[in-house]
Enzyme design. Sequence first.
Site, PDB file in Angstrom:
ATOM      1  N   GLY A 251       2.072   2.246  11.078  1.00 53.02           N
ATOM      2  CA  GLY A 251       3.034   3.333  10.845  1.00 53.02           C
ATOM      3  C   GLY A 251       3.747   3.384  12.112  1.00 53.02           C
ATOM      4  O   GLY A 251       4.463   4.545  12.150  1.00 53.02           O
TER       5      GLY A 251
ATOM      6  N   SER B  99       2.916  -2.169  10.637  1.00 55.20           N
ATOM      7  CA  SER B  99       4.435  -2.322  10.904  1.00 55.20           C
ATOM      8  C   SER B  99       5.193  -3.598  10.615  1.00 55.20           C
ATOM      9  O   SER B  99       5.889  -3.988  11.132  1.00 55.20           O
ATOM     10  CB  SER B  99       4.945  -1.888  12.301  1.00 55.20           C
ATOM     11  OG  SER B  99       4.461  -0.596  12.495  1.00 55.20           O
TER      12      SER B  99
ATOM     13  N   ASN C 149       0.854  -1.241   0.040  1.00 52.36           N
ATOM     14  CA  ASN C 149       0.029   0.054   0.071  1.00 52.36           C
ATOM     15  C   ASN C 149       0.678   1.309   0.008  1.00 52.36           C
ATOM     16  O   ASN C 149       1.522   1.444   1.062  1.00 52.36           O
ATOM     17  CB  ASN C 149      -0.775  -0.020   1.266  1.00 52.36           C
ATOM     18  CG  ASN C 149      -1.801   1.095   1.334  1.00 52.36           C
ATOM     19  OD1 ASN C 149      -1.820   1.862   0.329  1.00 52.36           O
ATOM     20  ND2 ASN C 149      -2.473   1.370   2.343  1.00 52.36           N
TER      21      ASN C 149
ATOM     22  N   GLU D 156      -5.856  -4.731  11.116  1.00 51.65           N
ATOM     23  CA  GLU D 156      -5.106  -3.529  11.095  1.00 51.65           C
ATOM     24  C   GLU D 156      -5.152  -2.971  12.506  1.00 51.65           C
ATOM     25  O   GLU D 156      -5.908  -1.824  12.642  1.00 51.65           O
ATOM     26  CB  GLU D 156      -5.286  -2.502  10.100  1.00 51.65           C
ATOM     27  CG  GLU D 156      -5.168  -3.256   8.583  1.00 51.65           C
ATOM     28  CD  GLU D 156      -4.085  -2.445   7.756  1.00 51.65           C
ATOM     29  OE1 GLU D 156      -3.204  -3.142   7.374  1.00 51.65           O
ATOM     30  OE2 GLU D 156      -4.546  -1.454   7.779  1.00 51.65           O
TER      31      GLU D 156
ATOM     32  N   GLY E 196       2.609  -1.015   4.584  1.00 49.67           N
ATOM     33  CA  GLY E 196       2.861   0.247   4.177  1.00 49.67           C
ATOM     34  C   GLY E 196       4.389   0.743   3.971  1.00 49.67           C
ATOM     35  O   GLY E 196       4.952   0.625   2.949  1.00 49.67           O
TER      36      GLY E 196
ATOM     37  N   LYS F  83      -0.079   4.209  -0.362  1.00 48.78           N
ATOM     38  CA  LYS F  83      -0.790   5.471   0.153  1.00 48.78           C
ATOM     39  C   LYS F  83      -0.621   6.522  -0.734  1.00 48.78           C
ATOM     40  O   LYS F  83      -0.647   6.602  -2.130  1.00 48.78           O
ATOM     41  CB  LYS F  83      -0.316   5.590   1.506  1.00 48.78           C
ATOM     42  CG  LYS F  83      -0.441   4.342   2.499  1.00 48.78           C
ATOM     43  CD  LYS F  83      -0.429   4.702   4.006  1.00 48.78           C
ATOM     44  CE  LYS F  83      -0.449   3.240   4.792  1.00 48.78           C
ATOM     45  NZ  LYS F  83      -0.382   3.405   6.060  1.00 48.78           N
TER      46      LYS F  83
ATOM     47  N   HIS G  34      -9.779   1.180   5.128  1.00 50.14           N
ATOM     48  CA  HIS G  34      -8.631   1.383   6.034  1.00 50.14           C
ATOM     49  C   HIS G  34      -8.885   2.658   7.089  1.00 50.14           C
ATOM     50  O   HIS G  34      -9.564   3.325   7.026  1.00 50.14           O
ATOM     51  CB  HIS G  34      -7.495   2.145   4.931  1.00 50.14           C
ATOM     52  CG  HIS G  34      -6.032   1.674   5.521  1.00 50.14           C
ATOM     53  ND1 HIS G  34      -5.698   2.886   6.487  1.00 50.14           N
ATOM     54  CD2 HIS G  34      -5.256   1.071   5.311  1.00 50.14           C
ATOM     55  CE1 HIS G  34      -4.677   2.650   6.773  1.00 50.14           C
ATOM     56  NE2 HIS G  34      -4.368   1.402   6.112  1.00 50.14           N
TER      57      HIS G  34
HETATM   58  P1  PGA Z   1       2.462   0.351   7.696  1.00 46.23           P
HETATM   59  O1  PGA Z   1       1.145   0.551   7.343  1.00 46.23           O
HETATM   60  O2  PGA Z   1       3.047  -0.974   7.160  1.00 46.23           O
HETATM   61  O3  PGA Z   1       3.171   1.432   7.528  1.00 46.23           O
HETATM   62  O4  PGA Z   1       2.289   0.285   9.184  1.00 46.23           O
HETATM   63  C1  PGA Z   1       0.316  -0.586   7.150  1.00 46.23           C
HETATM   64  C2  PGA Z   1      -1.021  -0.063   6.542  1.00 46.23           C
HETATM   65  O5  PGA Z   1      -1.456   1.016   6.676  1.00 46.23           O
HETATM   66  O6  PGA Z   1      -1.652  -0.966   6.147  1.00 46.23           O
END
Ligand code: PGA
Length: 228
Positions: free
Chosen positions: A161, A192, A8, A155, A211, A10, A98
């Site tokens: 993040g 993460s 993703n 999630e 992400g 984003k 999301h």
């Molecule tokens: P991240 O994001 O890997 O940066 O934690 C995951 C997500 O938002 O699905």
Amino acid sequence: MNKIILANLKSNKSFESSKEWIENLLQNVDDSTLSKLDVSVVPSFTTLEMMSSKILQAQKNISVSVQDISSFPAGSYTGAISGQNLMGLNVKYAIVGHSERRKYFKETSNDVASKVAQCLENDIKPVVCIDTEYLEEQLNLIEKQDMEKCIVAYEPLSAIGSGKNADVGNVKSVVERVKIIAGDVPVIYGGSVNEFNISEYLMVCDGALIGRAALDQEQFRRVIESCI
Ligand code: PGA
């Protein structure tokens, strides 16, 4: 079933840097690794067509997916991307609900249920994001016959993040909770995930949503290779 790995991106990357990202990934990722996985890149709408055609040209076992879809059908909904808009672009999955959509765009569980219906009408597989506080509410709003066609993504807000990835035991118990309500649907984990922890998650669920660790193509390539 191969493990589902979603990158993703984003709202990151310009058109040029997206092009570089996908070209480098396609050049460097190992075909035999890809053949054992279900890898999908989830870019911005503005780079979707470019990524989709580059993947097609390269004949790699990678698909494209979208980060969102309109809760409305095709029609007079200025600014929205409908299922019809996505036809012909080889979109495999749509992430719906999301937590960033809930937080910044005030999406509700009802909106997400409508998005699931729009996906299925357009042959796109919905990836329904949930956290524990609204797991039941969200899944119960989706028609049973539609639910069977979904993937659920656990999630946890605290893990997205933040570098604070969830405990694997916790993920395992949420997967069980989802299956009691939704039946035997694939459940993936996001929050993460990186090249060092992904293999642990793949032991208790059907894939991962990535992400930050996908933003650099070299790092994402290592994540993919750590799955095997
Ligand atoms: P991240 O994001 O890997 O940066 O934690 C995951 C997500 O938002 O699905």
